[in-house]
Design an enzyme around this catalytic site. Structure first.
Site, PDB file in Angstrom:
ATOM      1  N   ASN A  87       0.828  -1.193   0.000  1.00 48.57           N
ATOM      2  CA  ASN A  87       0.000   0.000   0.000  1.00 48.57           C
ATOM      3  C   ASN A  87       0.871   1.255   0.000  1.00 48.57           C
ATOM      4  O   ASN A  87       2.056   1.184  -0.334  1.00 48.57           O
ATOM      5  CB  ASN A  87      -1.003   0.002   1.152  1.00 48.57           C
ATOM      6  CG  ASN A  87      -2.371   0.507   0.690  1.00 48.57           C
ATOM      7  OD1 ASN A  87      -2.438   1.581   0.094  1.00 48.57           O
ATOM      8  ND2 ASN A  87      -3.421  -0.269   0.928  1.00 48.57           N
ATOM      9  N   ARG A  88       0.294   2.367   0.403  1.00 48.73           N
ATOM     10  CA  ARG A  88       0.993   3.630   0.201  1.00 48.73           C
ATOM     11  C   ARG A  88       1.678   4.148   1.470  1.00 48.73           C
ATOM     12  O   ARG A  88       1.200   3.920   2.572  1.00 48.73           O
ATOM     13  CB  ARG A  88      -0.009   4.671  -0.302  1.00 48.73           C
ATOM     14  CG  ARG A  88      -0.386   4.431  -1.743  1.00 48.73           C
ATOM     15  CD  ARG A  88      -1.610   5.213  -2.184  1.00 48.73           C
ATOM     16  NE  ARG A  88      -1.836   5.025  -3.606  1.00 48.73           N
ATOM     17  CZ  ARG A  88      -2.446   3.960  -4.133  1.00 48.73           C
ATOM     18  NH1 ARG A  88      -2.911   3.009  -3.328  1.00 48.73           N
ATOM     19  NH2 ARG A  88      -2.593   3.848  -5.438  1.00 48.73           N
ATOM     20  N   HIS A 113       3.535   0.044  -2.670  1.00 54.70           N
ATOM     21  CA  HIS A 113       3.869  -1.381  -2.831  1.00 54.70           C
ATOM     22  C   HIS A 113       5.363  -1.639  -2.933  1.00 54.70           C
ATOM     23  O   HIS A 113       5.810  -2.447  -3.754  1.00 54.70           O
ATOM     24  CB  HIS A 113       3.158  -1.958  -4.057  1.00 54.70           C
ATOM     25  CG  HIS A 113       1.683  -2.088  -3.928  1.00 54.70           C
ATOM     26  ND1 HIS A 113       1.025  -2.106  -2.727  1.00 54.70           N
ATOM     27  CD2 HIS A 113       0.708  -2.182  -4.880  1.00 54.70           C
ATOM     28  CE1 HIS A 113      -0.274  -2.219  -2.921  1.00 54.70           C
ATOM     29  NE2 HIS A 113      -0.501  -2.275  -4.233  1.00 54.70           N
ATOM     30  N   HIS A 187      -1.259 -10.069  -3.762  1.00 51.98           N
ATOM     31  CA  HIS A 187      -2.093  -9.216  -4.612  1.00 51.98           C
ATOM     32  C   HIS A 187      -2.829 -10.019  -5.687  1.00 51.98           C
ATOM     33  O   HIS A 187      -2.928  -9.583  -6.846  1.00 51.98           O
ATOM     34  CB  HIS A 187      -1.212  -8.147  -5.277  1.00 51.98           C
ATOM     35  CG  HIS A 187      -1.938  -6.898  -5.646  1.00 51.98           C
ATOM     36  ND1 HIS A 187      -2.963  -6.866  -6.554  1.00 51.98           N
ATOM     37  CD2 HIS A 187      -1.789  -5.622  -5.224  1.00 51.98           C
ATOM     38  CE1 HIS A 187      -3.401  -5.635  -6.685  1.00 51.98           C
ATOM     39  NE2 HIS A 187      -2.718  -4.855  -5.898  1.00 51.98           N
ATOM     40  N   TYR A 189      -5.809 -11.283  -7.862  1.00 52.46           N
ATOM     41  CA  TYR A 189      -7.130 -10.834  -8.288  1.00 52.46           C
ATOM     42  C   TYR A 189      -7.996 -12.088  -8.421  1.00 52.46           C
ATOM     43  O   TYR A 189      -7.709 -12.954  -9.258  1.00 52.46           O
ATOM     44  CB  TYR A 189      -7.069 -10.169  -9.659  1.00 52.46           C
ATOM     45  CG  TYR A 189      -6.411  -8.813  -9.726  1.00 52.46           C
ATOM     46  CD1 TYR A 189      -5.030  -8.673  -9.674  1.00 52.46           C
ATOM     47  CD2 TYR A 189      -7.180  -7.663  -9.881  1.00 52.46           C
ATOM     48  CE1 TYR A 189      -4.432  -7.415  -9.766  1.00 52.46           C
ATOM     49  CE2 TYR A 189      -6.594  -6.406  -9.988  1.00 52.46           C
ATOM     50  CZ  TYR A 189      -5.217  -6.294  -9.925  1.00 52.46           C
ATOM     51  OH  TYR A 189      -4.630  -5.057 -10.031  1.00 52.46           O
ATOM     52  N   ASP A 251     -11.293   0.657  -3.337  1.00 53.20           N
ATOM     53  CA  ASP A 251      -9.836   0.568  -3.195  1.00 53.20           C
ATOM     54  C   ASP A 251      -9.525   1.087  -1.799  1.00 53.20           C
ATOM     55  O   ASP A 251      -8.882   2.124  -1.628  1.00 53.20           O
ATOM     56  CB  ASP A 251      -9.159   1.423  -4.270  1.00 53.20           C
ATOM     57  CG  ASP A 251      -7.668   1.137  -4.354  1.00 53.20           C
ATOM     58  OD1 ASP A 251      -7.006   1.776  -5.217  1.00 53.20           O
ATOM     59  OD2 ASP A 251      -7.176   0.311  -3.577  1.00 53.20           O
ATOM     60  N   GLN A 288      -6.933  -4.608   2.136  1.00 54.36           N
ATOM     61  CA  GLN A 288      -7.331  -3.686   1.059  1.00 54.36           C
ATOM     62  C   GLN A 288      -8.317  -4.426   0.179  1.00 54.36           C
ATOM     63  O   GLN A 288      -8.008  -5.506  -0.358  1.00 54.36           O
ATOM     64  CB  GLN A 288      -6.109  -3.248   0.241  1.00 54.36           C
ATOM     65  CG  GLN A 288      -6.407  -2.130  -0.760  1.00 54.36           C
ATOM     66  CD  GLN A 288      -6.417  -0.745  -0.129  1.00 54.36           C
ATOM     67  OE1 GLN A 288      -6.203  -0.588   1.055  1.00 54.36           O
ATOM     68  NE2 GLN A 288      -6.647   0.261  -0.944  1.00 54.36           N
ATOM     69  N   GLU A 316      -6.392  -7.992  -0.034  1.00 54.50           N
ATOM     70  CA  GLU A 316      -4.965  -7.936   0.318  1.00 54.50           C
ATOM     71  C   GLU A 316      -4.828  -7.777   1.837  1.00 54.50           C
ATOM     72  O   GLU A 316      -4.825  -6.660   2.365  1.00 54.50           O
ATOM     73  CB  GLU A 316      -4.285  -6.780  -0.410  1.00 54.50           C
ATOM     74  CG  GLU A 316      -4.461  -6.790  -1.910  1.00 54.50           C
ATOM     75  CD  GLU A 316      -4.193  -5.430  -2.522  1.00 54.50           C
ATOM     76  OE1 GLU A 316      -3.236  -4.746  -2.093  1.00 54.50           O
ATOM     77  OE2 GLU A 316      -4.960  -5.033  -3.424  1.00 54.50           O
TER      78      GLU A 316
HETATM   79  C1  G6D Z   1      -3.886   1.111  -7.786  1.00 56.82           C
HETATM   80  O1  G6D Z   1      -4.758   2.063  -5.788  1.00 56.82           O
HETATM   81  C2  G6D Z   1      -4.588   0.858  -6.475  1.00 56.82           C
HETATM   82  C3  G6D Z   1      -3.788  -0.095  -5.623  1.00 56.82           C
HETATM   83  O2  G6D Z   1      -4.490  -0.379  -4.424  1.00 56.82           O
HETATM   84  C4  G6D Z   1      -3.550  -1.369  -6.423  1.00 56.82           C
HETATM   85  O3  G6D Z   1      -2.762  -2.239  -5.666  1.00 56.82           O
HETATM   86  C5  G6D Z   1      -2.832  -1.034  -7.728  1.00 56.82           C
HETATM   87  O4  G6D Z   1      -3.589  -0.111  -8.473  1.00 56.82           O
HETATM   88  C6  G6D Z   1      -2.665  -2.277  -8.592  1.00 56.82           C
HETATM   89  O5  G6D Z   1      -2.709   1.813  -7.533  1.00 56.82           O
END
Ligand code: G6D
Length: 354
Positions: A87-88, A113, A187, A189, A251, A288, A316
């Site tokens: 995350n940030r 990340h 991460h 999907y 998000d 997340q 996440e």
């Molecule tokens: C964007 O904000 C989202 C992130 O949460 C995600 O992990 C990324 O895309 C793939 O930055």
């Protein structure tokens, strides 16, 4: 006599080379009853997760590709182990013990990340191990002092264990030579239908609170009740309806109910066509919930499916975003002599087992 690896349901093969010429291997974990997980050493990335659906038909429940080249050209982080800090981190800066640290900023002026060369970009090493609980592989990585601006050398591992007929367990461990923030996650999907978008999935999140963010997805510091907001998933809701109510995808970091450091249920997602139900349990304080808002259909994935917007959702499991800058968030600092540990399980129900 079966080969050692077959005995424990683990096989591997060369998957290709990175642009820098490093070999990447693909490990297959197979329970012999229809559950298969594939993981590549680049980013300790989950490349495939396939289970029998309600009819016993094998169905991919995660986005992925059949070649390393396709992963390299696809959306970053897809299936990857993310770190040093997922995350940030706002402006790539944080203060620790009176000293200011500056990290590489790779996303809208912030650190995301783990930065430009985060853990998803590393080729992890593998040590053979045998787990009596199911096919298992442990990946490990050393992040040097100064990596992306972080203090301390971190030695970390993530163990993928396929729980036969049940799902996938991820166990993360890490130690550091110096005090450092650390927050690992996966991460992947998910798409329980295996194709299309996930707007017909039904979502229930075990969260009474979430952490609101500003327009740059940086937390405001508030831990806010989900009641009377579009973030209220305490009762199951069709994701398409929730996206409409929210005016777009999700998000956001959600706070998991119950004590941290023990595995407890955090999310339940179901899909009608496959009859599959994904249940996430985690030790982490948050996760997340990201609905693939930035997927745009330009990438064609496995089985020829375009990865359109909302083609997958991520759960996440991790700490809250930007934790080093919010004293009211659970800490992510790891000191020498301490051990970082996380465990997260992705369990599939509704499968017709052979
Ligand atoms: C964007 O904000 C989202 C992130 O949460 C995600 O992990 C990324 O895309 C793939 O930055």
């Amino acid at each position: 006599m079966q080969a050692e690896s077959d005995l424990h349901g683990v096989t591997n093969r060369l998957f290709g080379q990175t642009p820098g010429g490093e070999d990447v291997y693909l490990y297959t974990l197979d329970d012999g009853a229809g559950f298969t997980v594939e993981v590549m050493t680049l980013g300790a990335t989950l490349t495939r997760f396939r289970v029998p659906d309600k009819h016993g038909e094998l169905r991919d429940v995660a986005l992925g590709y059949d070649s390393l080249e396709a992963f390299l050209q696809g959306p970053r982080y897809l299936g990857a182990t993310v770190g040093r800090v997922a995350n940030r981190i706002a402006n790539g800066r944080f203060r620790m013990m009176g000293q200011e640290y500056e990290l590489h900023c790779n996303n809208n002026g912030h650190h995301l990340h783990g930065g430009a060369s985060g853990f998803d970009q590393a080729v992890w090493k593998v040590e053979d191990r045998v787990s009596l609980r199911g096919p298992s592989v442990r990946f490990h990585h050393i992040s040097p002092e100064g990596d992306e601006g972080y203090p301390g050398e971190v030695t970390c591992s993530v163990t993928y264990t396929l729980l036969p007929g049940k799902g996938l367990e991820l166990t993360y461990k890490a130690k550091s030579t110096g005090v450092t923030p650390i927050n690992l996650t996966n991460h992947t999907y998910f798409n329980l239908a295996g194709h299309g978008d996930v707007l017909q999935h039904t979502v229930m999140l075990d969260s009474d609170y979430f952490t609101p963010v500003n327009t740059e997805l940086i937390p405001t510091g508030e831990v806010k009740a989900v009641a009377n907001t579009p973030m209220d998933f305490r009762t199951a809701v069709r994701l398409g309806a929730a996206v409409d109510a929210n005016g777009g995808g999700f998000d956001h970091n959600f706070v998991v109910k119950g004590a941290t450091r023990v595995l407890r249920r955090a999310a339940v997602v179901s899909e009608p066509d496959s009859g599959l139900v994904l249940i996430m349990h985690t030790t982490e304080p948050g996760f997340q919930f990201y609905t693939g808002n930035f997927l745009d259909g330009t990438h064609v994935g496995r089985n020829g499916h375009n990865y359109v917007q909302y083609a997958g959702f991520c759960l996440e499991a991790q700490h809250y975003p930007d934790s080093p800058n919010h004293v009211n968030f659970p800490t992510i600092l790891l000191a020498p002599g301490q051990e970082y540990r996380q465990q997260t399980r992705y369990v599939l129900e509704g499968c017709k087992l052979s």
